[in-house]
Write a protein that holds these residues in place. Structure first.
Motif, PDB file in Angstrom:
ATOM      1  N   ALA A  58      -2.604   1.109   5.205  1.00  0.00           N
ATOM      2  CA  ALA A  58      -3.902   0.492   5.502  1.00  0.00           C
ATOM      3  C   ALA A  58      -3.782  -1.024   5.582  1.00  0.00           C
ATOM      4  N   ALA A  59      -3.032  -1.619   4.654  1.00  0.00           N
ATOM      5  CA  ALA A  59      -2.858  -3.070   4.678  1.00  0.00           C
ATOM      6  C   ALA A  59      -2.008  -3.503   5.867  1.00  0.00           C
ATOM      7  N   ALA A  60      -1.016  -2.691   6.241  1.00  0.00           N
ATOM      8  CA  ALA A  60      -0.190  -3.024   7.410  1.00  0.00           C
ATOM      9  C   ALA A  60      -1.019  -3.002   8.689  1.00  0.00           C
ATOM     10  N   ILE A  61      -1.958  -2.064   8.781  1.00  0.00           N
ATOM     11  CA  ILE A  61      -2.856  -2.031   9.948  1.00  0.00           C
ATOM     12  C   ILE A  61      -3.704  -3.300  10.000  1.00  0.00           C
ATOM     13  N   ALA A  62      -4.162  -3.769   8.831  1.00  0.00           N
ATOM     14  CA  ALA A  62      -4.948  -5.005   8.788  1.00  0.00           C
ATOM     15  C   ALA A  62      -4.088  -6.204   9.201  1.00  0.00           C
ATOM     16  N   ILE A  63      -2.820  -6.218   8.801  1.00  0.00           N
ATOM     17  CA  ILE A  63      -1.921  -7.296   9.212  1.00  0.00           C
ATOM     18  C   ILE A  63      -1.781  -7.322  10.725  1.00  0.00           C
ATOM     19  N   ALA A 272      10.441   2.198   6.975  1.00  0.00           N
ATOM     20  CA  ALA A 272      10.335   1.797   8.382  1.00  0.00           C
ATOM     21  C   ALA A 272       9.092   2.381   9.026  1.00  0.00           C
ATOM     22  N   LEU A 273       8.778   3.639   8.700  1.00  0.00           N
ATOM     23  CA  LEU A 273       7.608   4.297   9.294  1.00  0.00           C
ATOM     24  C   LEU A 273       6.315   3.602   8.892  1.00  0.00           C
ATOM     25  N   LEU A 274       6.188   3.253   7.617  1.00  0.00           N
ATOM     26  CA  LEU A 274       4.971   2.598   7.135  1.00  0.00           C
ATOM     27  C   LEU A 274       4.736   1.268   7.833  1.00  0.00           C
ATOM     28  N   VAL A 275       5.799   0.491   7.979  1.00  0.00           N
ATOM     29  CA  VAL A 275       5.641  -0.859   8.515  1.00  0.00           C
ATOM     30  C   VAL A 275       5.486  -0.850  10.035  1.00  0.00           C
TER      31      VAL A 275
END
Length: 375
Positions: A58-63, A272-275
């Motif tokens: 969720a935070a990576a999507i916001a980034i 890697a998948l998350l980021v």
């Protein structure tokens, strides 16, 4: 002239992922005893890992949202470069932080870099080419951009992930101190040359011919009433708790690998998948909007930045902390890496892409997943 929708301020609650990340990190730091007590309960470990991964995603999507807004203000190719560096910088920082703390993880950097190559060049690229081809039949892009990316990616992956298997300075797929310093300097040099080519000397290589005259599709050109400084600060604000959450994710993930007998490379794959998922979604959306050049810039750029930045940073961590660093992949992964690079060269040897090329890359990604669990 500013867009009409840019007049109203964005609601503050859009930054809920930041509050969630800070809250989750606080609980994790205060609840070390809970995490330790869960190490013998696989179901609890899986639930704990799922919560941390969901917060990171969720935070990576916001980034990506903040980076994408800044990217459109900068224009191409600098905008896509910023988007790539924001996500890649997060990935590299997470790997370096997890690698330098806790138990020794000599293969984490290698597994993450290999997962990045497989995920992006086979999984996400294949999906972008398949969906774009289904909607638009054939898609055009600037052939010189793909060639520029690949000519940089090939030597970095070869020297960083394959060469250590064949050197004799140390036993095993490891490099000597001198070799690591040389590889680190070469990675920085290659990536520095690429940045000069992309943003100075040959900027036109990384723009579709029509981009100078066409206006971007509204859904791919977001607007914000917030200042550039605000979005820059938010990039940093999101990045710090995510890196610290990655450290909290390491212990449950290691325990799951041991308890369930999962492959050791699973940790690098999940990281890697998350980021990469949020950034790759932007690339797939661009392909669906028939802006394949943006997809190429994002996807190939993320592979190049990931390897070019990860290698020197993890080498520095290894030399400073004295921790063992294993870079060379085994024989099976070497075959997959060579096949992926050769297929990518053939895919981008023609000025148009189609459904067939996407299917081939997705088949290779399926082979990678199968080989991760069954050698």
């Amino acid at each position: 002239m500013s867009e009409p929708q840019a007049q109203s301020h964005e609601p503050w609650w859009r930054e809920w992922p930041l509050a969630l990340a800070v809250f989750t990190l606080t609980l994790a730091l205060l609840g070390h005893g809970w995490i330790a007590a869960a190490m013998d309960r696989p179901v609890t470990l899986i639930g704990l890992l799922a919560i941390i991964c969901s917060v990171i995603l969720a935070a990576a999507i916001a980034i990506v949202r903040h980076a994408d807004l800044l990217a459109h203000r900068l224009g191409e190719p600098a905008g896509t470069l910023l988007l790539t560096l924001a996500i890649t910088g997060l990935e590299v920082a997470m790997v370096a932080f997890v690698m330098s703390t806790g138990t020794d993880k000599p293969t984490l950097a290698r597994d993450t870099m290999f997962a990045v190559v497989m995920l992006v060049l086979n999984g996400f690229l294949g999906l972008a080419l398949l969906l774009g081809g289904l909607r638009h039949h054939e898609q055009h892009y600037n052939l010189q951009s793909a060639n520029a990316f690949l000519v940089m990616i090939l030597p970095l992956t070869g020297l960083g992930l394959i060469l250590p298997d064949y050197t004799h300075a140390l036993e095993g797929p490891k490099l000597s101190t001198f070799q690591m310093i040389f590889l680190s300097a070469m990675s920085i040099g290659i990536y520095g040359v690429f940045l000069f080519i992309q943003n100075r000397r040959h900027r036109g290589f990384f723009m579709a011919p029509e981009e100078a005259a066409e206006v971007a599709a509204p859904e791919l050109a977001p607007h914000s009433s917030r200042s550039t400084l605000y979005h820059t600060v938010m990039l940093v604000a999101y990045g710090l708790p995510l890196v610290l959450l990655a450290k909290q994710m390491a212990a449950p993930l290691d325990a799951i690998v041991i308890k369930l007998g999962a492959p050791p490379a699973l940790g690098g794959f999940i990281m890697a998948l998350l980021v990469l998922t949020p950034e790759s979604i932007a690339a797939i959306r661009a392909s669906l909007a028939n802006r394949l050049q943006r997809s190429v810039n994002i996807l190939l750029g993320s592979v190049l930045a990931s390897i070019g930045l990860t290698i020197p940073l993890v080498i520095t961590v290894s030399l400073v902390t004295g921790r063992t660093l294993v870079l060379g992949v085994d024989a099976v992964d070497t075959v997959m890496l060579v096949l992926t690079l050769l297929t990518s060269i053939l895919t981008f040897s023609l000025p148009r892409t189609n459904v067939l090329l996407g299917c081939v890359h997705l088949l290779l990604f399926g082979a990678y997943l199968m080989l991760m669990f069954e050698r």
